[in-house]
Design an enzyme around this catalytic site. Sequence first.
Site, PDB file in Angstrom:
ATOM      1  N   GLY A  30       0.821  -1.211   0.000  1.00 43.58           N
ATOM      2  CA  GLY A  30       0.000   0.000   0.000  1.00 43.58           C
ATOM      3  C   GLY A  30       0.853   1.259   0.000  1.00 43.58           C
ATOM      4  N   GLY A  33       2.163   3.723  -5.035  1.00 43.03           N
ATOM      5  CA  GLY A  33       1.813   4.315  -6.329  1.00 43.03           C
ATOM      6  C   GLY A  33       1.252   3.335  -7.339  1.00 43.03           C
ATOM      7  CE  LYS A  34      -1.602  -1.453  -4.634  1.00 45.25           C
ATOM      8  NZ  LYS A  34      -1.182  -0.664  -3.463  1.00 45.25           N
ATOM      9  CG  ASP A  58      -7.414  -0.659  -3.032  1.00 47.19           C
ATOM     10  OD1 ASP A  58      -8.075  -0.954  -2.008  1.00 47.19           O
ATOM     11  OD2 ASP A  58      -6.356  -0.027  -3.004  1.00 47.19           O
TER      12      ASP A  58
END
Length: 359
Positions: A30, A33-34, A58
Amino acid sequence: MGSSEELPEGTVQNIMEQETLKWVFVGGKGGVGKTTCSSIMSILLAKVRPSVLIISTDPAHNLSDAFQQRFTKTPTLVTGFTNLYAMEVDPNVENEDNLSSDMADGFMSDLTNSIPGIDEAMSFAEMLKLVQTMDYSVIVFDTAPTGHTLRLLQFPATLEKGLSKLMSLRTKFGGLFSQMTRMFGVGDDFGEDDILGKLEGMKDVIEQVNRQFKDPDLTTFICVCIPEFLSLYETERLVQELTKFEIDTHNIIINQVIFDDEAVESKLLKSRMQMQRKYLDQFYVLYDDFNITKLPLLPQEVCGVEALEAFSQHFLSQYQPAIVRGSLDEVEQRVSILKEQLHVAESELEKVKKGKQKA
């Protein structure tokens, strides 16, 4: 797709050139920067593919923030594109929408929900069934933090296990099972055969998709991380789990890198750079056969299509600092910064002196 020798080092060009890809997962710890990376991957793929869908799995959705556009569980065309769609899936809400009319308040509902993870698995199966009816050339998953992503990849096994439990119960108890379903609110017109049939249909879909997930020509997983210990540790755990699940992964994106050859004067940034260098070296040792893309730390957030497209250049070409340490430009810039700092310090000194004189 060309050989690795022909590919530029440290980019995602290999993914752009793999025309057979159908599923692209983007995941990691977490806060690394996904969502930004998955959004940019979908934008880049939209330039080389007929149609692209990006799905956020998410529960804390950020796709709407990244594109600065409201998305729902229905695929929506991203503003400024003709072939890029986005959707946000909430497993809990999806599960209620899909199953409440059929199984709510019934014995079977309680029974299936008592099997750990089967509610998420069934909602995921419904989503995949929906996606398969659409004609997208590639689908990008903006996944939740690592733990949730690994559960998502275990859904086929979870669903199969849950179905086996239900079938064994049905075989074991026979007529008593039917009597109990009627007793707990499920009538003859909708009995366990219908519910098990629904589960069987979902199982078929998710097994078909699972086969595709294990095909490196169709599926790949991009690991996103930052050069810090916890992120390195979690990336290693993620890569090991993906290998166990037979899911291809050969790209790592290292985000928020402070480059050593920039004109950095801050002591804090210098110490962070030294810390990052240690972990960057470890990444290259552990993943010497991966395509590793390093992205620079920016002073501002990357929000909106324009900002995403501007930042996407670093995905396809190695980052080149504007000023190289030791060059004439870099020395002149440092002198300019020091002069400015001196001017500010002198102004503050004058203010302090005037304050003391008044006192």
